[in-house]
Design an enzyme around this catalytic site. Sequence first.
Site, PDB file in Angstrom:
ATOM      1  N   LYS A 143       0.278   5.635   8.120  1.00 54.69           N
ATOM      2  CA  LYS A 143       0.879   5.870   6.799  1.00 54.69           C
ATOM      3  C   LYS A 143      -0.199   5.975   5.728  1.00 54.69           C
ATOM      4  CE  LYS A 143       1.872   2.405   4.543  1.00 54.69           C
ATOM      5  NZ  LYS A 143       1.232   1.511   3.534  1.00 54.69           N
TER       6      LYS A 143
ATOM      7  N   SER B  69       0.863  -1.184   0.000  1.00 55.66           N
ATOM      8  CA  SER B  69       0.000   0.000   0.000  1.00 55.66           C
ATOM      9  C   SER B  69       0.898   1.232   0.000  1.00 55.66           C
ATOM     10  CB  SER B  69      -0.914   0.002   1.228  1.00 55.66           C
ATOM     11  OG  SER B  69      -1.839  -1.042   1.155  1.00 55.66           O
TER      12      SER B  69
ATOM     13  N   LYS C  60      -7.262   1.696  -2.920  1.00 53.10           N
ATOM     14  CA  LYS C  60      -6.827   1.234  -1.595  1.00 53.10           C
ATOM     15  C   LYS C  60      -6.843   2.387  -0.601  1.00 53.10           C
ATOM     16  CE  LYS C  60      -5.295  -1.184   1.775  1.00 53.10           C
ATOM     17  NZ  LYS C  60      -4.068  -1.985   1.835  1.00 53.10           N
TER      18      LYS C  60
END
Length: 317
Positions: free
Chosen positions: A261, A118, A193
């Site tokens: 993150k 990701s 995502k």
Amino acid sequence: MAQDSPRTALPPDTGTAPRNDALPRIAWIGLGIMGSPMAENLVKAGYPVTGFTLEQEKLDRLVANGGTSAASVAEAVRDADVVITMVPASPQVEAVAYGEDGILANARRGALLIDMSSITPQTSVDLAAAAAPQGIDVLDAPVSGGEAGAVEAALSIMVGGERAVFDRARPILEALGRTIVLCGPHGSGQTVKAANQLIVAVNIEAVAEAVVFLEKSGVDLPAALDVLGGGLAGSTVLDRKRANFLDRDFTPGFRIDLHHKDMGIVTDAARAVGAALPAGSLVAGLVASLRAQGDGGLDHSALLRGVERLSGPRAGG
């Protein structure tokens, strides 16, 4: 040519298919909470898998489950038809992809690189552009479903790239997930995502707030979650994280550090396209606060801890 290291024989009741050398040879880079069971599912499906990661115990686990270990990225990818990366963030993808010991310098022409990390959409776009002159096709294919989805090969996989390359990769992805969708050109998988992580974080925060509210109100919490789960408030988050909330078990399936993150990725990407994220920005701040308080290594269901700190002692506590 890199040589296969010895592999431990699998017991007969593992359900693992015999290695099929007619299938593409796969190099797997990154054997963490998600990467290890995903690589093992490919072994179970009969794919020859060679792995590399920095942790020897993870390499030993892969070998014990029928895979092969490599001593470096370069060794892992040299003879591979398909290279799959599953590392924490953009800097790690760049570290394993670029440089003289990286994927692009050592994978053969015609290889396929599937990045399942990701990362930022731009990192994926840049990687595809850098790989093209090397004759290496690239897909960004991040996943959702957490550790349980990885173990059960039930992940949702959102893919960015060209249709022909996606079709080529699909049999491999089908050994890892149940919902596999091409979302658009390079970077599109990462964009979807990012949206996924936005929805998951806001959902976890909402459930955490509801749990604290219910407990302080003296309601039977398991019963309340049962009925909520059967109505419009039901969600995969409520199903998957129910035990975490009830037992205060925050053993990491997906760490707060990683969700922090990801919330940075989605807030930056939204700013770039002019999309307002009022709830998302608030939850991003709550995730950051939890991390700053030392909870970054816990499961993201530990957002409950942040709500509890704001709410004071638990009922009966």
